[in-house]
Design an enzyme around this catalytic site. Structure first.
Site, PDB file in Angstrom:
ATOM      1  N   ASP A  34       6.743-114.696  31.330  1.00  0.00           N
ATOM      2  CA  ASP A  34       7.579-113.525  31.591  1.00  0.00           C
ATOM      3  C   ASP A  34       7.524-113.070  33.047  1.00  0.00           C
ATOM      4  O   ASP A  34       7.611-111.874  33.349  1.00  0.00           O
ATOM      5  CB  ASP A  34       7.201-112.351  30.660  1.00  0.00           C
ATOM      6  CG  ASP A  34       7.259-112.749  29.204  1.00  0.00           C
ATOM      7  OD1 ASP A  34       8.149-113.542  28.850  1.00  0.00           O
ATOM      8  OD2 ASP A  34       6.408-112.282  28.423  1.00  0.00           O
ATOM      9  N   LYS A  71      11.199-116.199  35.337  1.00  0.00           N
ATOM     10  CA  LYS A  71      11.656-117.585  35.566  1.00  0.00           C
ATOM     11  C   LYS A  71      13.167-117.700  35.355  1.00  0.00           C
ATOM     12  O   LYS A  71      13.866-118.336  36.136  1.00  0.00           O
ATOM     13  CB  LYS A  71      10.931-118.553  34.601  1.00  0.00           C
ATOM     14  CG  LYS A  71       9.429-118.602  34.801  1.00  0.00           C
ATOM     15  CD  LYS A  71       8.747-119.481  33.757  1.00  0.00           C
ATOM     16  CE  LYS A  71       8.741-118.894  32.369  1.00  0.00           C
ATOM     17  NZ  LYS A  71       7.915-117.682  32.194  1.00  0.00           N
ATOM     18  N   GLY A 119      11.481-116.555  26.173  1.00  0.00           N
ATOM     19  CA  GLY A 119      12.605-115.622  26.247  1.00  0.00           C
ATOM     20  C   GLY A 119      12.905-115.437  27.716  1.00  0.00           C
ATOM     21  O   GLY A 119      12.078-114.905  28.452  1.00  0.00           O
ATOM     22  N   HIS A 120      14.029-115.952  28.167  1.00  0.00           N
ATOM     23  CA  HIS A 120      14.373-115.909  29.585  1.00  0.00           C
ATOM     24  C   HIS A 120      15.595-115.016  29.776  1.00  0.00           C
ATOM     25  O   HIS A 120      16.643-115.264  29.184  1.00  0.00           O
ATOM     26  CB  HIS A 120      14.633-117.335  30.104  1.00  0.00           C
ATOM     27  CG  HIS A 120      13.410-118.213  30.025  1.00  0.00           C
ATOM     28  ND1 HIS A 120      13.419-119.550  30.324  1.00  0.00           N
ATOM     29  CD2 HIS A 120      12.123-117.921  29.697  1.00  0.00           C
ATOM     30  CE1 HIS A 120      12.193-120.043  30.165  1.00  0.00           C
ATOM     31  NE2 HIS A 120      11.401-119.079  29.776  1.00  0.00           N
ATOM     32  N   GLN A 128       6.858-120.365  29.382  1.00  0.00           N
ATOM     33  CA  GLN A 128       5.502-119.809  29.356  1.00  0.00           C
ATOM     34  C   GLN A 128       4.930-119.733  30.783  1.00  0.00           C
ATOM     35  O   GLN A 128       5.703-119.663  31.728  1.00  0.00           O
ATOM     36  CB  GLN A 128       4.566-120.623  28.438  1.00  0.00           C
ATOM     37  CG  GLN A 128       4.888-120.466  26.941  1.00  0.00           C
ATOM     38  CD  GLN A 128       6.062-121.307  26.477  1.00  0.00           C
ATOM     39  OE1 GLN A 128       6.086-122.513  26.640  1.00  0.00           O
ATOM     40  NE2 GLN A 128       7.053-120.667  25.881  1.00  0.00           N
TER      41      GLN A 128
HETATM   42  P1  GDP Z   1      10.802-115.225  31.982  1.00  0.00           P
HETATM   43  O1  GDP Z   1      10.331-115.471  30.594  1.00  0.00           O
HETATM   44  O2  GDP Z   1       9.832-115.682  33.009  1.00  0.00           O
HETATM   45  O3  GDP Z   1      12.186-115.745  32.239  1.00  0.00           O
HETATM   46  O4  GDP Z   1      10.870-113.637  32.144  1.00  0.00           O
HETATM   47  P2  GDP Z   1      11.495-112.600  31.091  1.00  0.00           P
HETATM   48  O5  GDP Z   1      12.960-112.677  31.145  1.00  0.00           O
HETATM   49  O6  GDP Z   1      10.829-112.733  29.756  1.00  0.00           O
HETATM   50  O7  GDP Z   1      10.949-111.229  31.673  1.00  0.00           O
HETATM   51  C1  GDP Z   1      11.260-110.817  32.972  1.00  0.00           C
HETATM   52  C2  GDP Z   1      11.973-109.442  32.880  1.00  0.00           C
HETATM   53  O8  GDP Z   1      12.018-108.856  34.149  1.00  0.00           O
HETATM   54  C3  GDP Z   1      13.424-109.577  32.438  1.00  0.00           C
HETATM   55  O9  GDP Z   1      13.775-108.422  31.726  1.00  0.00           O
HETATM   56  C4  GDP Z   1      14.188-109.632  33.766  1.00  0.00           C
HETATM   57  O10 GDP Z   1      15.522-109.156  33.662  1.00  0.00           O
HETATM   58  C5  GDP Z   1      13.361-108.697  34.608  1.00  0.00           C
HETATM   59  N1  GDP Z   1      13.321-109.004  36.046  1.00  0.00           N
HETATM   60  C6  GDP Z   1      13.319-110.206  36.672  1.00  0.00           C
HETATM   61  N2  GDP Z   1      13.161-110.056  38.000  1.00  0.00           N
HETATM   62  C7  GDP Z   1      13.062-108.720  38.220  1.00  0.00           C
HETATM   63  C8  GDP Z   1      12.856-107.912  39.391  1.00  0.00           C
HETATM   64  O11 GDP Z   1      12.702-108.406  40.505  1.00  0.00           O
HETATM   65  N3  GDP Z   1      12.788-106.548  39.210  1.00  0.00           N
HETATM   66  C9  GDP Z   1      12.903-105.977  37.982  1.00  0.00           C
HETATM   67  N4  GDP Z   1      12.826-104.659  37.899  1.00  0.00           N
HETATM   68  N5  GDP Z   1      13.111-106.703  36.864  1.00  0.00           N
HETATM   69  C10 GDP Z   1      13.159-108.059  36.981  1.00  0.00           C
HETATM   70  P1  IMO Z   2       8.368-117.269  28.484  1.00  0.00           P
HETATM   71  O1  IMO Z   2       8.952-118.623  28.711  1.00  0.00           O
HETATM   72  C1  IMO Z   2       4.924-114.854  27.251  1.00  0.00           C
HETATM   73  C2  IMO Z   2       2.365-116.552  24.119  1.00  0.00           C
HETATM   74  C3  IMO Z   2       2.344-115.833  22.778  1.00  0.00           C
HETATM   75  C4  IMO Z   2       0.930-116.130  22.333  1.00  0.00           C
HETATM   76  C5  IMO Z   2       0.692-117.547  22.840  1.00  0.00           C
HETATM   77  C6  IMO Z   2       0.908-118.640  21.790  1.00  0.00           C
HETATM   78  O2  IMO Z   2       9.344-116.229  28.074  1.00  0.00           O
HETATM   79  O3  IMO Z   2       7.523-116.859  29.652  1.00  0.00           O
HETATM   80  P2  IMO Z   2       3.085-119.668  20.651  1.00  0.00           P
HETATM   81  O4  IMO Z   2       4.146-119.013  19.823  1.00  0.00           O
HETATM   82  O5  IMO Z   2       3.596-120.326  21.888  1.00  0.00           O
HETATM   83  O6  IMO Z   2       2.197-120.566  19.849  1.00  0.00           O
HETATM   84  O7  IMO Z   2       2.143-118.437  21.117  1.00  0.00           O
HETATM   85  O8  IMO Z   2       1.617-117.733  23.910  1.00  0.00           O
HETATM   86  N1  IMO Z   2       3.702-116.944  24.606  1.00  0.00           N
HETATM   87  C7  IMO Z   2       4.357-116.322  25.590  1.00  0.00           C
HETATM   88  N2  IMO Z   2       4.045-115.215  26.300  1.00  0.00           N
HETATM   89  N3  IMO Z   2       6.065-115.534  27.542  1.00  0.00           N
HETATM   90  C8  IMO Z   2       6.375-116.650  26.861  1.00  0.00           C
HETATM   91  O9  IMO Z   2       7.414-117.452  27.206  1.00  0.00           O
HETATM   92  C9  IMO Z   2       5.530-117.072  25.799  1.00  0.00           C
HETATM   93  N4  IMO Z   2       5.567-118.096  24.923  1.00  0.00           N
HETATM   94  C10 IMO Z   2       4.421-118.018  24.207  1.00  0.00           C
HETATM   95  O10 IMO Z   2       2.591-114.457  22.931  1.00  0.00           O
HETATM   96  O11 IMO Z   2       0.034-115.296  23.011  1.00  0.00           O
HETATM   97 MG    MG Z   3       9.982-114.428  28.812  1.00  0.00          MG
END
Ligand code: GDP
Ligand code: IMO
Ligand code: MG
Length: 426
Positions: free
Chosen positions: A13, A16, A40-41, A226
């Site tokens: 998170d 990416k 979740g991206h 991840q």
């Molecule tokens: P990922 O799993 O690495 O793709 O990240 P996620 O999408 O799960 O979580 C990142 C969150 O931060 C999302 O809600 C993005 O929209 C948000 N985000 C990404 N870059 C920025 C930033 O520079 N500032 C803020 N405030 N939010 C951001």
């Molecule tokens: P993105 O790509 C954050 C965490 C779960 C749990 C552990 C194992 O959005 O960054 P699993 O279901 O993979 O066997 O769970 O890994 N986890 C993540 N945490 N971002 C993710 O993906 C994750 N995918 C798995 O919360 O702790």
């Molecule tokens: Mg994510």
């Protein structure tokens, strides 16, 4: 043009999805190489949000190939839901641009069930806090050489045999160990058949598509899921996911050689978050932690769980740089730190009476480290409108410079908001 790998430097998170979406403009193909819909991206373009779990984050750019590599575990129902949702928004998700490797592993209903059964019998302090999506059990079957591969969806007889064989063993566990209703293999088979029919046109040879894109002079973007500290080998085992998240796995999980990986960008959130269980040295339980959680809207994009928040931990980042041979960082969510009087960076750990620069290797080591902090002054300005490095307040520039010093990796991209446009490229 240089192929580029995107990996999360922390526990997932990091943002990416946003950076992949931004760089996809320059790519010919975007490929997922590990994980599944545990990811979740989130992409935000002109204020509109789109959350992707399986489909590569380049999908909003017309014409770019979106590939799912052999290293991925694919839940076919989730894939279809996701493409239906995108198609309803007018996005091209035709099999001409979307391909699933014949060798990707398929997540079945019994994998999800096993994931939840296993978690439910664990004690509170040993629960991993998985996403419940069947990721671990599917990878187990792959390694045990009994998994269902995407190509099997086009071979009904093989599919039926594999389901019967899988359930012979799993039903014993469901019934006798977990006390849940065993599954009827024929029902599982009948349920997957129409799904398999819809997946068939998407099957392809992802490895050769990557080769072709490169031969035509195009760039391939490898989208990690991840984070490095959730890696099955290098993460905080056993509180990890079930795949290798390190950059090197981009080659194995997409079907190319390691010389095809040129730029390796580590996505670095300006503070740290973690969802699920496991050690987290710099976790904050005070008002500052709450402020980061609130201002950063830190809720899981897959499970909606509150993300744990803390200061930036350069010990884990240093290890990420080493494990992935990072060529640069994209620093995200810097805007979330605006308004804090003081910003802390963990520069080393105290472990067994000594100062250490890298995480301990023992299973319980990370649970017993004490962070050693440096303190830096914060800034009050809203930085979301900054579009060049010079637009950033001096204190923010100092924070970036210190990250570069402590890691010996340069910060090439700074993200100051969730929108594609809210980005500084240095
Ligand atoms: P990922 O799993 O690495 O793709 O990240 P996620 O999408 O799960 O979580 C990142 C969150 O931060 C999302 O809600 C993005 O929209 C948000 N985000 C990404 N870059 C920025 C930033 O520079 N500032 C803020 N405030 N939010 C951001
Ligand atoms: P993105 O790509 C954050 C965490 C779960 C749990 C552990 C194992 O959005 O960054 P699993 O279901 O993979 O066997 O769970 O890994 N986890 C993540 N945490 N971002 C993710 O993906 C994750 N995918 C798995 O919360 O702790
Ligand atoms: Mg994510």
């Amino acid at each position: 043009m240089s192929n580029t790998v995107i990996v999360g430097t922390q526990w997932g998170d990091e943002g990416k999805g946003k950076i992949v979406d931004m760089l996809a403009q320059q790519a010919g193909a975007i490929v997922r190489f590990q994980g599944g819909n545990n990811a979740g991206h989130t992409l935000v373009v002109a204020g509109e949000q789109c959350i992707l779990h399986l489909i590569p984050s380049g999908v909003l750019h017309p014409g770019k190939k979106c590939l799912i590599g052999n290293g991925v575990v694919l839940d076919p129902e989730v894939f279809l839901e996701e493409i239906d949702g995108l198609a309803a928004k007018g996005i091209d998700v035709s099999p001409e641009r979307m391909k699933i490797s014949n060798k990707a592993q398929i997540i079945m209903s019994y994998h999800r069930m096993m994931d939840n059964c296993r978690e439910s019998v664990k004690s509170d302090d040993s629960k991993i806090g998985t996403t419940g999506r069947g990721i671990g059990p599917c990878y187990e079957d792959k390694m045990n050489r009994v998994g269902i591969r995407a190509a099997d969806l086009a071979d009904p007889e093989l599919l039926r045999t594999k389901i019967v064989d899988a359930l012979q063993e799993k039903n014993v566990l469901f019934k006798n160990l977990f006390n849940v209703e065993p599954l009827d293999p024929e029902a599982v088979y009948q349920q997957i058949l129409p799904v398999a029919e819809r997946i068939k046109p998407f099957l392809g040879d992802v490895s050769s598509i990557i080769q072709d894109v490169n031969k035509d002079g195009g760039m391939v973007l490898f989208e990690g899921a991840q984070g490095i500290h959730l890696d099955i080998d290098h993460g905080t085992y056993p509180f990890v996911t079930s795949s290798n998240t390190v950059a090197g796995n981009a080659a194995a999980g997409a079907g190319c050689g390691p010389r095809s990986l040129n730029r390796i960008i580590g996505i670095l959130k300006a503070y740290t978050t973690r969802v699920g269980s496991g050690p987290f040295a710099t976790e904050l339980f005070d008002n500052v932690g709450e402020t980061l959680q609130k201002n950063g809207h830190e809720f899981g994009a897959t499970t909606g769980r509150r993300r744990r928040c803390g200061w930036l931990d350069m010990v884990i980042i240093r290890e990420t740089a080493r494990l992935c041979d990072l060529t640069e960082f994209a620093l995200t969510k810097l805007d979330v730190l605006s308004g804090l009087d003081e910003i802390k960076i963990c520069v080393a750990y105290k472990y067994r009476g000594e100062e250490v620069a890298y995480p301990p290797q023992e299973q319980n080591g990370m649970a017993h480290v004490e962070p050693i902090y440096e303190s830096m002054p914060g800034w009050t300005e809203d930085i979301t409108t900054a579009r060049s490095y010079e637009d950033l307040p001096q204190a923010a520039q100092n924070y970036i410079a210190r990250i570069e010093e402590l890691s010996e990796v340069k910060v090439a991209i700074v993200s100051v908001g969730p929108d594609r446009a809210e980005t500084i490229v240095r």
